[in-house]
Write a protein that holds these residues in place. Structure first.
Motif, PDB file in Angstrom:
ATOM      1  N   VAL A 134       0.845  -1.186   0.000  1.00 31.52           N
ATOM      2  CA  VAL A 134       0.000   0.000   0.000  1.00 31.52           C
ATOM      3  C   VAL A 134       0.881   1.237   0.000  1.00 31.52           C
ATOM      4  O   VAL A 134       1.782   1.362   0.829  1.00 31.52           O
ATOM      5  N   GLN A 135       0.600   2.131  -0.910  1.00 32.89           N
ATOM      6  CA  GLN A 135       1.315   3.410  -0.953  1.00 32.89           C
ATOM      7  C   GLN A 135       0.307   4.543  -0.886  1.00 32.89           C
ATOM      8  O   GLN A 135      -0.716   4.511  -1.571  1.00 32.89           O
ATOM      9  N   LEU A 136       0.616   5.526  -0.037  1.00 34.90           N
ATOM     10  CA  LEU A 136      -0.236   6.689   0.120  1.00 34.90           C
ATOM     11  C   LEU A 136       0.578   7.927  -0.240  1.00 34.90           C
ATOM     12  O   LEU A 136       1.676   8.120   0.295  1.00 34.90           O
ATOM     13  N   GLN A 137       0.036   8.752  -1.115  1.00 31.26           N
ATOM     14  CA  GLN A 137       0.729   9.948  -1.584  1.00 31.26           C
ATOM     15  C   GLN A 137      -0.101  11.171  -1.248  1.00 31.26           C
ATOM     16  O   GLN A 137      -1.139  11.414  -1.874  1.00 31.26           O
ATOM     17  N   ALA A 138       0.361  11.946  -0.266  1.00 29.07           N
ATOM     18  CA  ALA A 138      -0.343  13.166   0.136  1.00 29.07           C
ATOM     19  C   ALA A 138       0.175  14.352  -0.649  1.00 29.07           C
ATOM     20  O   ALA A 138       1.365  14.433  -0.967  1.00 29.07           O
ATOM     21  N   SER A 139      -0.726  15.279  -0.947  1.00 27.93           N
ATOM     22  CA  SER A 139      -0.351  16.491  -1.677  1.00 27.93           C
ATOM     23  C   SER A 139      -1.307  17.616  -1.312  1.00 27.93           C
ATOM     24  O   SER A 139      -2.324  17.385  -0.651  1.00 27.93           O
ATOM     25  N   GLY A 140      -0.983  18.821  -1.752  1.00 27.02           N
ATOM     26  CA  GLY A 140      -1.872  19.949  -1.555  1.00 27.02           C
ATOM     27  C   GLY A 140      -1.446  20.926  -0.480  1.00 27.02           C
ATOM     28  O   GLY A 140      -2.099  21.950  -0.270  1.00 27.02           O
ATOM     29  N   GLY A 141      -0.379  20.617   0.238  1.00 27.48           N
ATOM     30  CA  GLY A 141       0.085  21.528   1.268  1.00 27.48           C
ATOM     31  C   GLY A 141       0.656  22.807   0.670  1.00 27.48           C
ATOM     32  O   GLY A 141       0.870  22.904  -0.542  1.00 27.48           O
ATOM     33  N   GLY A 142       0.890  23.785   1.524  1.00 31.77           N
ATOM     34  CA  GLY A 142       1.441  25.048   1.060  1.00 31.77           C
ATOM     35  C   GLY A 142       1.425  26.068   2.167  1.00 31.77           C
ATOM     36  O   GLY A 142       1.189  25.732   3.333  1.00 31.77           O
ATOM     37  N   ALA A 143       1.680  27.307   1.784  1.00 28.76           N
ATOM     38  CA  ALA A 143       1.709  28.413   2.740  1.00 28.76           C
ATOM     39  C   ALA A 143       0.525  29.335   2.482  1.00 28.76           C
ATOM     40  O   ALA A 143       0.308  29.755   1.339  1.00 28.76           O
ATOM     41  N   VAL A 144      -0.229  29.624   3.523  1.00 23.58           N
ATOM     42  CA  VAL A 144      -1.391  30.507   3.408  1.00 23.58           C
ATOM     43  C   VAL A 144      -1.432  31.433   4.609  1.00 23.58           C
ATOM     44  O   VAL A 144      -0.799  31.173   5.642  1.00 23.58           O
ATOM     45  N   GLN A 145      -2.211  32.489   4.482  1.00 25.31           N
ATOM     46  CA  GLN A 145      -2.421  33.377   5.606  1.00 25.31           C
ATOM     47  C   GLN A 145      -3.592  32.881   6.444  1.00 25.31           C
ATOM     48  O   GLN A 145      -4.454  32.138   5.959  1.00 25.31           O
ATOM     49  N   ALA A 146      -3.614  33.281   7.685  1.00 32.25           N
ATOM     50  CA  ALA A 146      -4.716  32.919   8.578  1.00 32.25           C
ATOM     51  C   ALA A 146      -6.044  33.326   7.945  1.00 32.25           C
ATOM     52  O   ALA A 146      -6.149  34.402   7.345  1.00 32.25           O
ATOM     53  N   GLY A 147      -7.019  32.430   8.069  1.00 32.59           N
ATOM     54  CA  GLY A 147      -8.318  32.650   7.451  1.00 32.59           C
ATOM     55  C   GLY A 147      -8.452  32.047   6.076  1.00 32.59           C
ATOM     56  O   GLY A 147      -9.559  31.962   5.535  1.00 32.59           O
ATOM     57  N   GLY A 148      -7.338  31.620   5.509  1.00 26.94           N
ATOM     58  CA  GLY A 148      -7.356  31.029   4.181  1.00 26.94           C
ATOM     59  C   GLY A 148      -7.760  29.566   4.186  1.00 26.94           C
ATOM     60  O   GLY A 148      -8.109  28.997   5.228  1.00 26.94           O
ATOM     61  N   SER A 149      -7.694  28.969   3.001  1.00 32.02           N
ATOM     62  CA  SER A 149      -8.116  27.583   2.829  1.00 32.02           C
ATOM     63  C   SER A 149      -7.079  26.794   2.039  1.00 32.02           C
ATOM     64  O   SER A 149      -6.344  27.356   1.215  1.00 32.02           O
ATOM     65  N   LEU A 150      -7.053  25.501   2.302  1.00 36.45           N
ATOM     66  CA  LEU A 150      -6.260  24.552   1.527  1.00 36.45           C
ATOM     67  C   LEU A 150      -7.047  23.262   1.407  1.00 36.45           C
ATOM     68  O   LEU A 150      -7.842  22.938   2.295  1.00 36.45           O
ATOM     69  N   ARG A 151      -6.786  22.525   0.335  1.00 31.07           N
ATOM     70  CA  ARG A 151      -7.388  21.214   0.183  1.00 31.07           C
ATOM     71  C   ARG A 151      -6.286  20.189  -0.010  1.00 31.07           C
ATOM     72  O   ARG A 151      -5.553  20.241  -0.996  1.00 31.07           O
ATOM     73  N   LEU A 152      -6.189  19.282   0.936  1.00 29.87           N
ATOM     74  CA  LEU A 152      -5.211  18.213   0.848  1.00 29.87           C
ATOM     75  C   LEU A 152      -5.830  16.995   0.167  1.00 29.87           C
ATOM     76  O   LEU A 152      -7.026  16.724   0.334  1.00 29.87           O
ATOM     77  N   SER A 153      -5.014  16.290  -0.559  1.00 34.85           N
ATOM     78  CA  SER A 153      -5.440  15.047  -1.213  1.00 34.85           C
ATOM     79  C   SER A 153      -4.496  13.924  -0.814  1.00 34.85           C
ATOM     80  O   SER A 153      -3.307  14.169  -0.540  1.00 34.85           O
ATOM     81  N   CYS A 154      -5.011  12.722  -0.798  1.00 34.01           N
ATOM     82  CA  CYS A 154      -4.193  11.549  -0.509  1.00 34.01           C
ATOM     83  C   CYS A 154      -4.621  10.458  -1.479  1.00 34.01           C
ATOM     84  O   CYS A 154      -5.737   9.938  -1.369  1.00 34.01           O
TER      85      CYS A 154
END
Length: 122
Positions: free
Chosen positions: A1-21
């Motif tokens: 089994v291999q899991l590949q996470a992505s979607g991280g980054g740098a944002v300001q407070a109040g912002g949004s991100l969507r992570l995928s695996c």
């Protein structure tokens, strides 16, 4: 089994991100999927879990109402939508797969991804 996470980054407070695996596994739908995070100098902590069919979710109190976990079994992928981000959400986020046991305990997870870094600035 291999899991590949992505979607991280740098944002300001109040912002949004969507992570995928993305999971490279047969019978992905048999696994409960979780997200954990680890801040610098701190222990890994539970963030969210979704059951194999997606009908049941669990969140840490610190992210409840701001984060949403979901999954697409046809695409072998689990997501973590993170809204209203705070500086204390900063850390490396890991996705993991489990068969049984308490979903909020990292020792009950059988497979782990490599992590994706999230940085939230104030």
């Amino acid at each position: 089994v291999q899991l590949q996470a992505s979607g991280g980054g740098a944002v300001q407070a109040g912002g949004s991100l969507r992570l995928s695996c993305a999971a490279s596994v047969r019978d992905f739908e048999n696994y409960g999927m979780g997200w954990f995070r680890q801040a610098p100098g701190k222990e890994r902590e539970f963030v969210a879990h979704i059951s194999w069919g997606g009908g049941s979710t669990l969140y840490a109190d610190s992210v409840k109402g701001r984060f949403t976990i979901s999954r697409d079994n046809a695409a072998n992928t689990v997501y973590l939508q993170m809204d209203s981000l705070k500086p204390e959400d900063t850390g490396v986020y890991f996705c993991a797969a489990r068969i049984g046991g308490r979903p909020d305990r990292f020792e009950n997870y059988d497979y782990w991804g490599q992590g994706t870094k999230v940085t939230v600035s104030s």
